[in-house]
Design a protein around this motif. Structure first.
Motif, PDB file in Angstrom:
ATOM      1  N   ARG A 148       0.770  -1.127   0.014  1.00 31.87           N
ATOM      2  CA  ARG A 148       0.109  -0.118   0.059  1.00 31.87           C
ATOM      3  C   ARG A 148       0.775   0.999  -0.022  1.00 31.87           C
ATOM      4  O   ARG A 148       0.702   2.236  -0.867  1.00 31.87           O
ATOM      5  N   VAL A 149       1.915   1.164   0.754  1.00 37.13           N
ATOM      6  CA  VAL A 149       2.798   2.421   1.055  1.00 37.13           C
ATOM      7  C   VAL A 149       3.566   2.861  -0.546  1.00 37.13           C
ATOM      8  O   VAL A 149       3.646   3.678  -1.154  1.00 37.13           O
ATOM      9  N   GLN A 150       4.025   1.669  -1.083  1.00 38.67           N
ATOM     10  CA  GLN A 150       4.684   1.400  -2.514  1.00 38.67           C
ATOM     11  C   GLN A 150       3.325   2.041  -3.524  1.00 38.67           C
ATOM     12  O   GLN A 150       3.772   2.928  -4.318  1.00 38.67           O
ATOM     13  N   ALA A 151       2.436   1.737  -3.479  1.00 38.49           N
ATOM     14  CA  ALA A 151       1.479   2.118  -4.435  1.00 38.49           C
ATOM     15  C   ALA A 151       0.982   3.699  -4.095  1.00 38.49           C
ATOM     16  O   ALA A 151       0.799   4.372  -5.128  1.00 38.49           O
ATOM     17  N   GLN A 157       4.015  10.081  -7.128  1.00 44.80           N
ATOM     18  CA  GLN A 157       5.147  10.205  -8.291  1.00 44.80           C
ATOM     19  C   GLN A 157       4.293  10.403  -9.693  1.00 44.80           C
ATOM     20  O   GLN A 157       4.556  11.402 -10.184  1.00 44.80           O
ATOM     21  N   THR A 158       3.290   9.804  -9.699  1.00 40.34           N
ATOM     22  CA  THR A 158       2.503   9.941 -11.103  1.00 40.34           C
ATOM     23  C   THR A 158       1.888  11.111 -11.097  1.00 40.34           C
ATOM     24  O   THR A 158       1.641  11.951 -12.052  1.00 40.34           O
ATOM     25  N   ALA A 163       1.566  16.756 -13.348  1.00 43.10           N
ATOM     26  CA  ALA A 163       1.733  18.289 -13.072  1.00 43.10           C
ATOM     27  C   ALA A 163       2.817  18.890 -13.972  1.00 43.10           C
ATOM     28  O   ALA A 163       2.715  19.829 -14.756  1.00 43.10           O
ATOM     29  N   ILE A 164       4.001  18.146 -14.021  1.00 50.73           N
ATOM     30  CA  ILE A 164       5.142  18.386 -14.639  1.00 50.73           C
ATOM     31  C   ILE A 164       4.811  18.428 -16.173  1.00 50.73           C
ATOM     32  O   ILE A 164       5.076  19.364 -17.022  1.00 50.73           O
ATOM     33  N   GLY A 165       4.160  17.342 -16.702  1.00 52.96           N
ATOM     34  CA  GLY A 165       3.726  17.322 -18.088  1.00 52.96           C
ATOM     35  C   GLY A 165       2.717  18.342 -18.502  1.00 52.96           C
ATOM     36  O   GLY A 165       2.827  18.796 -19.747  1.00 52.96           O
TER      37      GLY A 165
END
Length: 213
Positions: A148-151, A157-158, A163-165
């Motif tokens: 869950r933490v990794q997800a 990050q996504t 936002a950067i995109g």
């Protein structure tokens, strides 16, 4: 009459002894059945606990281990020597103090934790929950939340990349508009080299390049 009375009394006493013996046998038989039933129920409970993914341990009001499953010791890295009914919670805390964790921190009473305790051990993320029991003790459950933490980290990050995109796309769109201004004015100058408005067109192209820079 005395002989008859003595014989009759002996017979009554013998019958009473036989009845008492039978009742004792029946009581022992019922006790053995109850103990066997209790043993089966205890084994079923233990098998159920051992097949639960989460680590579970029950401590009584004095902080002594009452029940547990294998997952509790496997997840928290406690040695099998402590997997004994009656082990004090202080034995676990001494080990935790040595390795710098605090999964069993808190009072030795049935106090519920407001929020789960989160900590990292051997590359895994865990959450510890503490729930009081009617006997004044408490149940500690350990849940592996690594996936869950990794997800959640991947989701964050996504979102950042999205936002950067969007920002990059907006900048590219604006920059493309400036390039079109520069290109269109240069095309006009090239197509009409003697036009009196060429100076103004070149100035506009320069402003576009400055804004693009």
């Amino acid at each position: 009459r005395t002989l008859y009375t003595a014989v009759g009394g002996s017979l009554v006493a013998l019958i009473a002894m036989v009845i008492g013996t039978l009742m004792l046998f029946a009581s022992n038989w019922r006790l053995q059945r109850a103990e066997a039933q209790l043993s089966r129920q205890t084994q079923i409970l233990q098998n159920t606990l051992d097949n639960i993914r989460h680590g579970i341990a029950h401590f009584d009001v004095k902080g002594r281990l009452v029940a547990f499953n294998r997952s509790f010791f496997a997840k928290l890295g406690f040695p099998s020597e402590l997997a004994t009914v009656g082990t004090s919670i202080e034995e676990f805390r001494k080990l935790e103090q040595h390795r710098g964790t605090a999964a069993l921190a808190g009072p030795d009473t049935g106090a519920a934790s407001v929020l789960p305790l989160s900590f990292r051990l051997d590359g895994h993320e865990y959450e510890i929950y503490r729930v009081p029991t009617p006997d004044g003790g408490f149940v500690v459950s350990c849940i592996d939340v690594t996936q869950r933490v990794q997800a959640e980290a991947m989701f964050r990050q996504t979102q950042k990349m999205e936002a950067i995109g969007q920002l990059t796309g907006g900048v590219a769109h604006d920059f493309n508009n400036l390039l079109q201004i520069v290109a269109s004015n240069i095309d006009l100058v090239r197509s009409s080299p003697n036009d009196a408005r060429n100076a103004q067109r070149l100035d506009t192209a320069l402003v576009g390049t400055e804004r693009g820079a």
